[in-house]
Scaffold this motif. Structure first.
Motif: not given
Length: 389
Positions: A158-185
């Protein structure tokens, strides 16, 4: 000091090449143009070049490979039995149908189960591209829990460093870099958009620029499109991982599945010509899915009844105009829910014989994929023209 310049000529000319012109870029098809682009780092298609220990890029002249990040390779899925193209593929009719009768890679659940990785794939703030990269992913999250389709952390938390795209089972997408949310749908700055496993795979284009301090998220060639600026985070890890799985507070996650994966250097969305070329290439390959229209006396349709409607075609858009003959019957139109205008509105306009109308809307699973079914509000008689945009 005098320096002489010596010019030499090869002692022979290949006679088979005499009189031939160089390659004209105009005769190259879209796949060739993409495969030859110098910004292309990796291009993987689930059908191609998946070996026992690596996945080889389709980029022309490239020997770049993605290798297992854990103990196993992802599972290659087919709907052919036997499959003449992929002798390692496993039969799965539902996944095959979701990918428009194309191959897919299914990533396992749990930490490091079946994901792929490659070093020196992403631009960082320290290299010549200055941290600008674009990732293109055609796939979906797993059916049961949150998924991380791609990133560069070995285990997603949940608090990863690095770059990650998370896609939840409810359909939401969140892109984070070094723990900071950059963009979400789901941000209020743009209409919310959600897509779940049953909606089928989506085309995700994620462009990130440290140089320009911005990030852009596109879904399904502009069905959802949002760009944010004043981004202060930057990528420091050149590794890319696909089908990432790990722990996210709730335990093991589903890795989801994927048909296409592309990594490029640079902020591709600032090149609308190449962006449109890639989006069309992928959408045409996976999204020319069947849709049906026709008449029925039934007030609601089952899967079998929808497929029995008289009209049908394969295309990549919900927009359709058709004419049918009804005899005190409802007029129906069924298309994949992935082509809905948004999660809240399945269409832009609906007209019957040129007049605006409000259809009855339901959802039916057809070929293992959710479909929007639009039904005329009343039974009709005669020649009926329906227009949907």
């Amino acid at each position: 000091m005098m320096t002489d310049t010596i010019l030499t000529q090869l002692p022979f000319v290949n006679q088979g090449s005499v009189g031939l012109l160089g390659i004209d870029p105009a005769v190259l098809d879209d796949e060739d143009v993409v495969a030859l682009d110098l910004r292309l780092v990796f291009w993987g298609r689930a059908r191609d070049a998946l070996h026992a220990a690596d996945w080889t890029s389709r980029a022309i002249g490239s020997e770049f490979k993605m290798v297992p990040g854990g103990a196993a390779m992802p599972t290659q899925i087919t709907g052919l039995d036997p499959d003449p193209l992929c002798d390692r593929a496993v039969f799965n009719a539902a996944v095959w149908a979701a990918y428009n009768e194309r191959h897919a890679l299914v990533f396992g659940a749990g930490a490091l189960n079946g994901h792929l990785m490659a070093s020196s794939a992403l631009s960082t703030h320290l290299d010549a591209f200055g941290g600008d990269f674009t990732i293109i992913f055609f796939g979906r999250p797993g059916p049961g829990d949150n998924a991380f389709p791609f990133g560069n952390n070995q285990v997603a938390t949940a608090a990863s460093s690095g770059m990650l795209l998370q896609w939840t089972s409810a359909g939401g997408l969140t892109f984070q870099v070094n723990g900071t949310q950059i963009i979400a749908n789901t941000a209020t700055a743009s209409p919310a958009f959600a897509s779940v496993y049953a909606d089928g795979p989506r085309l995700i284009v994620l462009a990130f620029s440290d140089n320009l301090n911005k990030c852009r998220l596109r879904i399904d060639a502009g069905l959802y499109d949002r760009e944010v600026t004043s981004v202060t985070a930057f990528n420091t890890d050149s590794t890319i991982r696909l089908g990432l799985a790990g722990s996210n507070l709730s335990g093991p996650i589903d890795g989801g599945d994927c048909g296409e994966f592309i990594v490029l250097r640079g902020y591709l969305t600032d090149d609308p010509v190449m962006l449109a070329r890639i989006e069309k290439l992928i959408m045409d390959h996976y999204r020319k899915k069947p849709k049906w229209w026709g008449v029925s006396a039934s007030t609601a349709l089952t899967e079998a009844q929808a497929k029995a409607l008289g009209g049908g075609e394969r295309s990549t858009t919900r927009a359709k105009s058709f004419t049918v003959t009804a005899a005190d019957q409802y007029v129906y139109y069924a298309y994949p829910s992935a082509e809905a205008r948004s999660a809240a509105a399945a269409y832009t306009s609906y007209r019957i014989n040129g007049a605006d109308a409000v259809p009855t809307q339901t959802t039916v699973v057809i070929n293992s994929v959710n479909h929007i079914v639009l039904r005329s509000p009343t039974t009709l008689t005669g020649s009926i023209t329906v227009e949907v945009t």
